[in-house]
Design a protein around this motif. Structure first.
Motif, PDB file in Angstrom:
ATOM      1  N   ARG A  58      42.470  32.205  42.883  1.00 54.73           N
ATOM      2  CA  ARG A  58      42.855  33.596  43.168  1.00 54.73           C
ATOM      3  C   ARG A  58      43.843  33.548  44.332  1.00 54.73           C
ATOM      4  N   ARG A  76      43.502  41.170  46.691  1.00 57.11           N
ATOM      5  CA  ARG A  76      42.975  41.992  45.584  1.00 57.11           C
ATOM      6  C   ARG A  76      42.729  43.419  46.088  1.00 57.11           C
ATOM      7  N   GLU A 107      42.227  44.777  39.052  1.00 58.39           N
ATOM      8  CA  GLU A 107      42.533  43.351  39.213  1.00 58.39           C
ATOM      9  C   GLU A 107      43.593  42.848  38.230  1.00 58.39           C
ATOM     10  N   ASN A 129      43.232  34.658  36.704  1.00 59.15           N
ATOM     11  CA  ASN A 129      43.845  35.915  36.266  1.00 59.15           C
ATOM     12  C   ASN A 129      45.162  36.178  36.975  1.00 59.15           C
ATOM     13  N   CYS A 158      39.662  33.841  28.278  1.00 57.30           N
ATOM     14  CA  CYS A 158      39.002  34.944  28.993  1.00 57.30           C
ATOM     15  C   CYS A 158      37.558  35.053  28.521  1.00 57.30           C
ATOM     16  N   ASP A 159      36.694  35.489  29.433  1.00 58.23           N
ATOM     17  CA  ASP A 159      35.283  35.588  29.069  1.00 58.23           C
ATOM     18  C   ASP A 159      34.844  36.996  28.670  1.00 58.23           C
ATOM     19  N   MET A 160      35.769  37.957  28.690  1.00 55.76           N
ATOM     20  CA  MET A 160      35.337  39.328  28.405  1.00 55.76           C
ATOM     21  C   MET A 160      34.863  39.494  26.955  1.00 55.76           C
ATOM     22  N   HIS A 200      42.717  41.175  27.663  1.00 50.89           N
ATOM     23  CA  HIS A 200      42.199  42.450  28.201  1.00 50.89           C
ATOM     24  C   HIS A 200      42.829  43.640  27.466  1.00 50.89           C
ATOM     25  N   TRP A 231      30.205  48.042  36.416  1.00 52.79           N
ATOM     26  CA  TRP A 231      30.248  47.417  35.087  1.00 52.79           C
ATOM     27  C   TRP A 231      29.428  48.217  34.084  1.00 52.79           C
ATOM     28  N   TYR A 282      38.422  46.690  28.555  1.00 53.53           N
ATOM     29  CA  TYR A 282      39.556  46.905  29.475  1.00 53.53           C
ATOM     30  C   TYR A 282      40.526  47.978  28.984  1.00 53.53           C
ATOM     31  N   ARG A 341      36.680  47.920  43.841  1.00 49.45           N
ATOM     32  CA  ARG A 341      35.929  46.790  43.281  1.00 49.45           C
ATOM     33  C   ARG A 341      36.011  45.556  44.188  1.00 49.45           C
ATOM     34  N   VAL A 379      32.847  43.432  45.353  1.00 51.64           N
ATOM     35  CA  VAL A 379      32.676  41.991  45.115  1.00 51.64           C
ATOM     36  C   VAL A 379      32.454  41.255  46.443  1.00 51.64           C
ATOM     37  N   ARG A 415      28.852  39.819  45.363  1.00 48.81           N
ATOM     38  CA  ARG A 415      28.928  38.454  44.829  1.00 48.81           C
ATOM     39  C   ARG A 415      29.314  37.426  45.893  1.00 48.81           C
TER      40      ARG A 415
HETATM   41  C1  G6P Z   1      35.559  39.851  33.356  1.00 51.65           C
HETATM   42  C2  G6P Z   1      36.992  39.551  33.001  1.00 51.65           C
HETATM   43  C3  G6P Z   1      37.615  38.683  34.038  1.00 51.65           C
HETATM   44  C4  G6P Z   1      37.396  39.255  35.426  1.00 51.65           C
HETATM   45  C5  G6P Z   1      35.896  39.293  35.631  1.00 51.65           C
HETATM   46  C6  G6P Z   1      35.403  39.563  37.029  1.00 51.65           C
HETATM   47  O1  G6P Z   1      34.749  38.754  33.107  1.00 51.65           O
HETATM   48  O2  G6P Z   1      37.157  38.964  31.765  1.00 51.65           O
HETATM   49  O3  G6P Z   1      38.958  38.507  33.731  1.00 51.65           O
HETATM   50  O4  G6P Z   1      38.008  38.449  36.402  1.00 51.65           O
HETATM   51  O5  G6P Z   1      35.398  40.218  34.719  1.00 51.65           O
HETATM   52  O6  G6P Z   1      35.593  40.811  37.510  1.00 51.65           O
HETATM   53  P1  G6P Z   1      34.988  41.160  38.943  1.00 51.65           P
HETATM   54  O7  G6P Z   1      35.466  42.542  39.173  1.00 51.65           O
HETATM   55  O8  G6P Z   1      33.496  41.043  38.828  1.00 51.65           O
HETATM   56  O9  G6P Z   1      35.569  40.156  39.916  1.00 51.65           O
END
Ligand code: G6P
Ligand code: NAD
Ligand code: MN
Length: 447
Positions: free
Chosen positions: A88, A95, A111, A149, A171-173, A202, A248, A270, A290, A294, A298
């Protein structure tokens, strides 16, 4: 047959996601054996906190794996099979600016979507290309699996500026949403689903979802999404996981408003930023976005727990959890390492897979992955609604990469203006000028 043991570099060793990925890799050692893990980051203090804890975890659970954490690219990228990249550039401090500057002008800051994603893209391109170059210099046969990203813009930059490099963007979405779909259907695993999907990162839609016997699951999922979005039955009963933060939960619920725009498909979450940008602005707190959430949750949790492990010298009672849905990264690495021919959604050059769309666009579509990389599957023609939206968005992504390459203020202003999320060219210019003022350390100079 004994599987060849792999050597992995994790770029962005100091990421909040690194410990979860390490736990996930440890969980999968039988199917993806590892001989060496190297952490690489350009912030030694940040990385050290994560690395010290991960070193303890590895010593306790897989002492045969060699571990090193470094800021020296030669050490990090020599003798590796895979580079797993999640950097990042500018970290959460930037961010926060990506999110808050647009909000000053009544525009959503996110983001990866809209102006926030554009500003982040202008920082990420150089960082990711640098990683690709290190990898090719020190381990020319390695593959980079990139999830840094904004993946859409990064993917376009690698397509255009490093066309022959072995890099796959992912991507994990969709994986996360498919996990929810399986839960909604009462199925054990998302892996029981066979899907068709197309779009940009996205920015995409499922067109077909079946079980292993070929039964059509779309109607049942659509019925649920129409009423509840992607909220799971447990969440609807108030018994959802505490780890899913309120923002979320809102996003998963909001899918019910996105879905009716094309009830034949199912949307990526998205899309809400593009189709209902004003709703997001109205619910945003310009003082607390956000990024703040985070940093307060997190980041504090992960770094707190890592520091605790380091102080105790053991991870035996650690609260660090495996990031289960990050296992798609192992699926991808395995597909390449052992030629498994796994079917996966990846961000790849279109090349005709979406028949009526720009062949040079980076699109997210199912691919079969083997040792020679991804083989995209044809998705055919797409309807005018999606095509129109995607043409506009792909123009944004391409203009950002051209702006970065040429140092062009003009093209970046155009990119912001083309974005659906920005209401007009004057607002685009105001946001751009504010972004330039805070990004001097990270962006190329624009003329
Ligand atoms: C999803 C998206 C990612 C994004 C992530 C984290 O998994 O696919 O591209 O970076 O969310 O988002 P966050 O707001 O929790 O950092
Ligand atoms: P983070 O800030 O905690 O971690 C990023 C790390 O990258 C930091 O330690 C930072 O020092 C390091 N870094 C920054 N620039 C670098 C450079 N040029 N070279 C080497 N290291 C560098 O961020 P995070 O929230 O953990 O997220 C990490 C990345 O993963 C982000 O890009 C995020 O958007 C992405 N992500 C993507 C997906 C996806 O679906 N593709 C999912 C989750 C996270
Ligand atoms: Mn993503």
């Amino acid at each position: 047959m004994e599987l060849k043991k792999q050597s992995i570099a994790i770029a962005g060793g100091g990421s909040t996601f690194t410990p979860g990925i390490i736990m996930m890799l440890l969980e999968n050692l039988e199917i993806f054996p590892i001989r060496q893990i190297k952490f690489y980051d350009n912030d030694p203090e940040r990385q050290k906190q994560i690395a010290d804890a991960c070193e303890i975890i590895l010593k306790e659970r897989a002492p045969e794996i060699t571990f090193v954490a470094t800021t020296d690219p030669e050490i990090a990228f020599t003798d590796v099979d895979f580079v797993m990249a999640h950097i990042r550039v500018g970290k959460y401090a930037m961010r926060e600016k990506d999110e808050k500057i647009p909000l000053k002008y009544g525009v959503i800051g996110q983001e990866t979507c809209g102006p926030g994603g554009i500003a982040y893209g202008m920082r990420s391109i150089g960082g990711v290309l640098e990683l690709v170059d290190y990898m090719e210099q020190y381990s020319p046969n390695a593959w980079m699996l990139n999830y840094s990203n904004p993946a859409a813009i990064v993917a376009e930059a690698t397509r255009k500026l490093r066309p022959n490099s072995k890099i796959i963007n992912i991507c994990d979405m969709p994986v996360g949403i498919e996990h929810r779909m399986a839960e909604i259907l009462g199925m054990k695993s998302r892996k029981e689903l066979s899907i068709r999907y197309y779009g940009l990162n996205h920015f995409g839609w499922w067109t077909d979802i079946r079980d292993k016997d070929g039964n059509d699951l779309m109607p049942a999922i659509q019925k649920h999404v129409k009423e509840h979005g992607y909220l799971t039955p447990a969440e609807l009963e108030g018994k959802g996981s505490e780890e899913v933060e309120a923002s979320w939960v809102h996003t998963f619920g909001k899918a019910k408003e996105v879905y009716p725009l094309d009830p034949k498909t199912l949307p990526n979450t998205y899309l809400k930023y593009y189709l209902f940008p004003q709703d997001e602005v109205e619910k945003a707190n310009p003082e607390y976005t956000r990024a703040n959430e985070v940093m307060d949750h997190r980041e504090k949790m992960v770094f707190g727990e890592c520091n605790r492990i380091s102080q105790l010298g053991t991870a035996v009672n650690s609260e660090l959890e495996m990031d289960d849905h990050a296992s798609y990264i192992v699926d991808l690495a395995r597909a390449i390492a052992y030629n498994t021919k796994e079917r996966m959604l990846l961000i790849v050059p279109n090349n005709g897979a979406i028949a009526n769309f720009d062949p040079t666009a980076m699109v997210e579509i199912p691919c079969i992955v083997g040792s020679n990389g991804p083989e995209p599957l044809v998705q055919g023609e797409i309807p005018r609604f999606q095509k129109g939206l995607m043409e506009q968005q792909v123009a944004v992504e391409k203009l950002v990469v051209e702006a970065w390459e040429e140092g062009s203020y003009q093209k970046l202003w155009q990119a912001l203006t083309v974005s659906r999320i920005v209401p007009n060219a004057r607002v685009a210019k105001n946001i751009l000028d504010d972004f330039i003022a805070v990004n001097t350390e990270f962006w190329p100079t624009l003329n």
